[in-house]
Design an enzyme around this catalytic site. Structure first.
Site, PDB file in Angstrom:
ATOM      1  N   CYS A   1       0.671  -1.236   0.111  1.00 54.16           N
ATOM      2  CA  CYS A   1      -0.073   0.203   0.128  1.00 54.16           C
ATOM      3  C   CYS A   1       1.113   1.191  -0.175  1.00 54.16           C
ATOM      4  CB  CYS A   1      -0.909  -0.063   1.219  1.00 54.16           C
ATOM      5  SG  CYS A   1      -2.393   1.067   1.167  1.00 54.16           S
TER       6      CYS A   1
ATOM      7  N   HIS B   1      -3.081  -5.675   1.216  1.00 53.25           N
ATOM      8  CA  HIS B   1      -2.602  -5.812   2.451  1.00 53.25           C
ATOM      9  C   HIS B   1      -2.364  -7.176   2.964  1.00 53.25           C
ATOM     10  CE1 HIS B   1      -2.157  -1.743   4.181  1.00 53.25           C
ATOM     11  NE2 HIS B   1      -3.114  -1.368   3.317  1.00 53.25           N
TER      12      HIS B   1
ATOM     13  N   GLU C   1      -0.567  -8.843   5.128  1.00 57.79           N
ATOM     14  CA  GLU C   1      -0.405  -8.904   6.663  1.00 57.79           C
ATOM     15  C   GLU C   1      -1.574  -8.834   7.322  1.00 57.79           C
ATOM     16  OE1 GLU C   1      -0.824  -4.404   6.354  1.00 57.79           O
ATOM     17  OE2 GLU C   1      -0.192  -5.974   4.883  1.00 57.79           O
TER      18      GLU C   1
END
Length: 263
Positions: free
Chosen positions: A107, A216, A218
């Site tokens: 991002c 994302h 994560e």
């Protein structure tokens, strides 16, 4: 209690040939997801190393994650100020060196990579001019990079997307080169959520050690807390780089330990 649902904060990982890798996570003023990225690194079985934007010591890391957020409040342009950070100069040198430090930009990290010219093109505001947050289906277009080798080519994965400057743009020559050189790492499936040219969600450099994407990973690393019933598609990004660091899908016991090279 089922062992399939890990306790929050439980990062226990059996010792393997991949153990011992050190993955740096950079923090800038305005970074939001550095702790999430560090958590994903630990969940994959590596050691997360905090790297401060104003420092110049890479602390012997084996790879680097530039996480999401709004570094410097996205003033001027998203990532435009962060590119001048001392840490980014060190990362760029290491990524472009013969050793080819693996770097993942997520991002805002993707935006920083384009501003730093580690990746081509640029990021502008979403074509609908609104912040968007949703579970996003992606297609893995290139599984030959340091961060995607654990996927199958053409595999569809679900990753969290949240951005307001997520529209990837580049001129037609650059877009044609990315396609011809198989450097489009991920494409949006079903709907282009931000107007990115050719539905590009992520790209790589020519060497495949630097990858940037808007979604994302994560936020999709453990069962029960990800974007779907499984919720672990994002973990493969972090295990992929560990596999890359030991030289591919090696047999157990064939690796004598990861050598830390970047300072």
């Amino acid at each position: 209690m089922s062992t399939e649902l890990p306790l929050i904060g439980d990062y226990s990982t059996p010792s393997t040939e991949l153990s011992g890798a050190r993955i740096g996570v950079v923090t800038f003023p305005g970074t939001l997801d550095d702790r999430d990225a560090a958590r994903a690194v630990r969940a994959a079985g590596a050691e997360a190393v905090s790297l401060w934007h104003a420092d110049t010591d890479l602390q012997d890391v084996d790879a680097v994650v530039i996480p999401g957020g709004f570094s410097y409040g996205d003033y001027l342009r998203a990532g435009a100020i962060s590119r001048f950070a001392p840490m980014m100069a060190k990362i760029a040198d290491a990524a472009n060196s013969e050793a080819k430090l693996p770097v993942l930009g997520i991002c805002n990290g993707f935006q920083i990579l384009t501003e730093s010219h580690l990746l081509p093109g640029s990021m502008i505001k979403n074509d609908h001019l609104k912040f968007i947050c949703r579970d996003q289906l992606l297609r893995v277009e290139n599984n030959q990079t340091a961060w995607t080798n654990g996927f199958e080519a053409g595999q569809e994965i679900t990753i969290v997307l949240k951005n307001q400057d997520g529209q990837y743009v580049a001129d037609e020559k650059v877009l044609d080169e990315l396609e011809a050189e198989n450097r489009i790492a991920f494409s949006y499936v079903g709907w282009n959520p931000n107007g990115s040219r050719r539905s590009i969600a992520g790209i790589s450099n020519k060497a495949g050690n630097v990858v940037g994407l808007m979604p994302h990973p994560e936020h999709a690393i453990e069962v029960g807390f990800g974007p779907d019933a499984r919720g672990t598609d994002g973990l493969t990004f972090f295990t992929s780089v560990l596999t890359h660091l030991v030289g591919g899908k090696s047999e157990p016991g064939s690796h004598q330990g990861i050598q830390h090279r970047y300072r």
